[in-house]
Design an enzyme around this catalytic site. Structure first.
Site, PDB file in Angstrom:
ATOM      1  N   ARG A 145      45.435 -15.645  25.291  1.00  0.00           N
ATOM      2  CA  ARG A 145      45.816 -14.625  26.266  1.00  0.00           C
ATOM      3  C   ARG A 145      45.559 -15.121  27.684  1.00  0.00           C
ATOM      4  O   ARG A 145      44.705 -15.960  27.921  1.00  0.00           O
ATOM      5  CB  ARG A 145      45.019 -13.341  26.022  1.00  0.00           C
ATOM      6  CG  ARG A 145      45.391 -12.596  24.761  1.00  0.00           C
ATOM      7  CD  ARG A 145      44.623 -11.281  24.665  1.00  0.00           C
ATOM      8  NE  ARG A 145      43.179 -11.477  24.510  1.00  0.00           N
ATOM      9  CZ  ARG A 145      42.289 -11.313  25.471  1.00  0.00           C
ATOM     10  NH1 ARG A 145      42.676 -10.940  26.680  1.00  0.00           N
ATOM     11  NH2 ARG A 145      41.002 -11.507  25.247  1.00  0.00           N
ATOM     12  N   LYS A 168      48.905  -7.504  21.736  1.00  0.00           N
ATOM     13  CA  LYS A 168      47.858  -6.877  22.534  1.00  0.00           C
ATOM     14  C   LYS A 168      48.422  -5.932  23.597  1.00  0.00           C
ATOM     15  O   LYS A 168      47.744  -4.983  24.001  1.00  0.00           O
ATOM     16  CB  LYS A 168      46.984  -7.945  23.182  1.00  0.00           C
ATOM     17  CG  LYS A 168      46.075  -8.665  22.184  1.00  0.00           C
ATOM     18  CD  LYS A 168      45.178  -7.697  21.418  1.00  0.00           C
ATOM     19  CE  LYS A 168      44.191  -8.418  20.531  1.00  0.00           C
ATOM     20  NZ  LYS A 168      43.368  -7.476  19.704  1.00  0.00           N
ATOM     21  N   HIS A 216      39.232  -1.204  18.751  1.00  0.00           N
ATOM     22  CA  HIS A 216      39.437  -2.633  18.479  1.00  0.00           C
ATOM     23  C   HIS A 216      38.497  -3.000  17.336  1.00  0.00           C
ATOM     24  O   HIS A 216      37.394  -3.486  17.546  1.00  0.00           O
ATOM     25  CB  HIS A 216      39.126  -3.445  19.735  1.00  0.00           C
ATOM     26  CG  HIS A 216      39.411  -4.907  19.587  1.00  0.00           C
ATOM     27  ND1 HIS A 216      38.684  -5.873  20.233  1.00  0.00           N
ATOM     28  CD2 HIS A 216      40.345  -5.566  18.867  1.00  0.00           C
ATOM     29  CE1 HIS A 216      39.155  -7.071  19.931  1.00  0.00           C
ATOM     30  NE2 HIS A 216      40.159  -6.897  19.097  1.00  0.00           N
ATOM     31  N   SER A 246      37.385 -11.392  19.369  1.00  0.00           N
ATOM     32  CA  SER A 246      37.946 -12.487  18.592  1.00  0.00           C
ATOM     33  C   SER A 246      36.876 -13.540  18.316  1.00  0.00           C
ATOM     34  O   SER A 246      36.122 -13.925  19.206  1.00  0.00           O
ATOM     35  CB  SER A 246      39.111 -13.133  19.340  1.00  0.00           C
ATOM     36  OG  SER A 246      40.171 -12.230  19.493  1.00  0.00           O
ATOM     37  N   LYS A 260      35.640 -10.150  12.505  1.00  0.00           N
ATOM     38  CA  LYS A 260      36.272  -8.904  12.059  1.00  0.00           C
ATOM     39  C   LYS A 260      37.207  -9.133  10.877  1.00  0.00           C
ATOM     40  O   LYS A 260      37.122  -8.459   9.851  1.00  0.00           O
ATOM     41  CB  LYS A 260      37.070  -8.251  13.191  1.00  0.00           C
ATOM     42  CG  LYS A 260      36.267  -7.696  14.324  1.00  0.00           C
ATOM     43  CD  LYS A 260      37.094  -6.778  15.210  1.00  0.00           C
ATOM     44  CE  LYS A 260      38.487  -7.263  15.515  1.00  0.00           C
ATOM     45  NZ  LYS A 260      38.510  -8.555  16.226  1.00  0.00           N
ATOM     46  N   THR A 261      38.112 -10.073  11.045  1.00  0.00           N
ATOM     47  CA  THR A 261      39.111 -10.329  10.002  1.00  0.00           C
ATOM     48  C   THR A 261      38.453 -10.864   8.751  1.00  0.00           C
ATOM     49  O   THR A 261      38.732 -10.423   7.627  1.00  0.00           O
ATOM     50  CB  THR A 261      40.169 -11.319  10.522  1.00  0.00           C
ATOM     51  OG1 THR A 261      40.814 -10.755  11.656  1.00  0.00           O
ATOM     52  CG2 THR A 261      41.207 -11.611   9.458  1.00  0.00           C
ATOM     53  N   ASP A 313      42.372  -5.273  12.816  1.00  0.00           N
ATOM     54  CA  ASP A 313      42.138  -5.421  14.253  1.00  0.00           C
ATOM     55  C   ASP A 313      42.232  -4.148  15.075  1.00  0.00           C
ATOM     56  O   ASP A 313      41.504  -4.011  16.046  1.00  0.00           O
ATOM     57  CB  ASP A 313      43.126  -6.449  14.821  1.00  0.00           C
ATOM     58  CG  ASP A 313      42.695  -6.982  16.176  1.00  0.00           C
ATOM     59  OD1 ASP A 313      41.520  -7.355  16.319  1.00  0.00           O
ATOM     60  OD2 ASP A 313      43.538  -7.029  17.087  1.00  0.00           O
ATOM     61  N   ARG A 338      45.993 -19.689  14.958  1.00  0.00           N
ATOM     62  CA  ARG A 338      46.202 -18.323  14.467  1.00  0.00           C
ATOM     63  C   ARG A 338      47.189 -18.280  13.311  1.00  0.00           C
ATOM     64  O   ARG A 338      48.088 -19.116  13.196  1.00  0.00           O
ATOM     65  CB  ARG A 338      46.744 -17.442  15.596  1.00  0.00           C
ATOM     66  CG  ARG A 338      45.765 -17.182  16.714  1.00  0.00           C
ATOM     67  CD  ARG A 338      44.804 -16.085  16.362  1.00  0.00           C
ATOM     68  NE  ARG A 338      43.881 -15.774  17.432  1.00  0.00           N
ATOM     69  CZ  ARG A 338      43.111 -14.694  17.473  1.00  0.00           C
ATOM     70  NH1 ARG A 338      43.178 -13.818  16.481  1.00  0.00           N
ATOM     71  NH2 ARG A 338      42.277 -14.487  18.466  1.00  0.00           N
TER      72      ARG A 338
END
Length: 530
Positions: A55, A197, A216, A234, A238-239, A253, A318
């Site tokens: 980003r 996003k 989030h 990130s 989380k994933t 997410d 990713r």
């Protein structure tokens, strides 16, 4: 120009013959024929994003007009740009896209709960970006598609480069959101994550107005119907942690928490795949197959197998894939109210405990703080972990003041008696460069114990610096690992680093002047009155 005329111009573009609505197989064919990407050995599409491998926060803007002026939490995160500048650039981008040989459109939804989902459309210059949108958002069936009317549009033109002097941008790249015109305008960057996003930012603006908390976080559900949420930036896990074979995945997410329960905002997953292996993360590894999109992963030139350990392009490699690529998901991706919340942090100082249970006040303090170490590759220019505080574990995507989201979360924790834990997936035994990353197997054991209630009656230790209640025992984890000070070779070096981190917490929290005394006092005990 009025919003109606702008929408008319957009519809004229969509009506042209070179604007295509394609299926996943058709998009894959286009990607290969246009040489936008290549196929891996398992049929996933691989694309590279050039200069922008993450980003670009400094290039994100919100249009300041009579709709947004009094709502937005303006500042370096939510940079204002005039409506005149937006419309000027909007026309230039549309003219640019009209001259392209082909464009691609996806129509779908943000939000799995049909009581408040947002109909969206994504217009892409690249076929692989359209495949990304197709897999990341919620795909309508034929009946839903026939009645679909987009309420928000993403226009993405990655090869259009802005001229900062003429166009009022900070660089050649730009991500602009107009809540008045309900358009997201993206150009100059090929990083697909900006599409995802930007819609999340839109939902973070719209949902609180409906008394729904946008979050989030990832979410999953156990066999007994118990729901868990995982907050974190990130790279914090989380994933990985939500993709648990023993629990069904709701989403990885973005979610909304309404009076009905939790619902996924997306229809896919966008997983970091650095050092990915079938042994450590089998569900994610197996999900990367035909229809999936890999970003900036290096392929073996002979076998076409991804080398997930190769970070020569970026550490922010990713994988984007639809939820149905994971076998044990919830469909539709909605569930009841959460029984447990896990705040994830990747602490590069090696100071925070691997797991601790938080009081409600501590939960609010650490939600507002949103501490972690920003990991390499997540944003441009970040090459090593940096301490950062991101309010609500998602500050870059929050158009409103953090207090809006924090107050909503506090109310829901009270209403539904939700347990909250802080879990450090970062370093232990020393800071980054001296210690080592917490073993994933240990983290999984701790999270499992927390969600199964196995820590409820365990003896705890009160950390003298941060005031955390740290369990002294956890199944599957050596006792010494649980107390971070015991993992350091030099306890005095730990004490110094812990006090330095506590001071950073206090300094950051000064911005939350309206927080109650109880929440302020829930922060680190050391240095509280300094």
């Amino acid at each position: 120009m009025s919003a109606i005329n702008q929408m008319s111009e957009l519809n004229q573009l969509l009506a042209q013959e070179h604007v295509l609505h394609l299926s996943v197989p058709q998009l894959v064919e286009k990607i290969l024929s246009r040489k936008e990407g290549t196929l891996t050995d398992r049929g996933a599409v691989l694309a590279t994003t050039g200069t922008y491998t993450g980003r670009s926060p400094q290039d994100k803007f919100i249009v300041k007009d009579h709709i947004s002026e009094s709502d937005i939490n303006w500042g370096s995160t939510n940079q204002p740009i005039s409506e005149q500048t937006f419309i000027h650039l909007y026309h230039k981008v549309l003219d640019y896209l009209k001259a392209q040989n082909e464009l691609y459109v996806f129509k779908g939804y943000a939000g799995a709960d049909d009581k408040y989902r947002l109909p969206i459309q994504v217009i892409n210059e690249f076929a692989w970006h359209n495949l990304f949108a197709h897999q990341m958002f919620i795909r309508p069936d034929k009946q839903e598609l026939s009645g679909h009317e987009a309420e928000f549009t993403v226009v993405s033109a990655p090869t259009f480069k802005a001229d900062p002097k003429q166009d009022g941008t900070n660089s050649e790249a730009f991500i602009m959101i107009s809540f008045k015109h309900r358009i997201v305008l993206i150009g100059g960057t090929e990083y697909a994550g900006e599409i995802k996003k930007s819609i999340f930012s839109v939902m973070n603006y719209l949902l609180p107005k409906k008394d729904i908390l946008p979050m989030h976080c990832s979410a999953n559900i156990g066999q007994e119907g118990d729901v868990a949420l995982f907050f974190g930036l990130s790279g914090t896990g989380k994933t990985t942690l939500s993709a648990d074979p023993a629990r069904r995945l709701i989403g990885d997410d973005e979610h909304g928490w309404s009076q009905y329960g939790v619902a996924n905002i997306e229809g896919g997953c966008y997983a970091k795949c650095i050092n990915l292996s079938p042994e450590k993360e089998p569900q994610i590894f197996d999900a990367i197959r035909f229809g999936s999109v890999l970003e900036n992963v290096v392929l073996d030139p002979d076998s076409q197998k991804p080398d997930y350990d190769n970070t020569s392009l970026t550490e922010n490699t990713r994988a984007a894939y639809p939820l149905h690529h994971i076998s044990n998901t919830v469909e539709p991706s909605i569930a009841g109210h959460p029984n447990a919340i896990v705040f994830l942090t990747a602490d590069a100082t090696g100071v925070l405990p691997p797991i601790s249970k938080l009081t409600k006040e501590q939960a609010m303090y650490h939600f507002l703080s949103g501490y972690t170490s920003k990991l390499a590759g997540t944003e441009r220019g970040v090459t090593s972990p940096q301490a950062t505080f991101s309010a609500c574990f998602g500050s870059p995507f929050l158009p409103l003041a953090p207090s809006v989201y924090a107050e909503m979360l506090g109310e829901k924790i009270d209403q539904f008696d939700t347990n909250v834990y802080l879990v450090n997936t970062g370093w232990t035994g020393g800071a980054y460069g001296e210690g080592q990353r917490m073993k994933l197997s240990y983290t999984r054991s701790m999270v499992h114990a927390a969600l199964e209630g196995e820590l409820n009656s365990v003896e705890t230790y009160t950390d003298s610096v941060f005031g955390f209640q740290i369990p002294l025992h956890c199944p599957g984890v050596p006792d010494d690992v649980l107390i971070p000070r015991k993992t350091w070779n030099d306890p005095s070096a730990y004490d110094k680093k812990a006090q330095e981190l506590a001071a950073k917490f206090h300094e950051n929290f000064k911005q939350f002047t309206h927080a109650s005394t109880a929440i302020k006092e829930a922060g680190p005990a050391f240095g509280r009155n300094n």
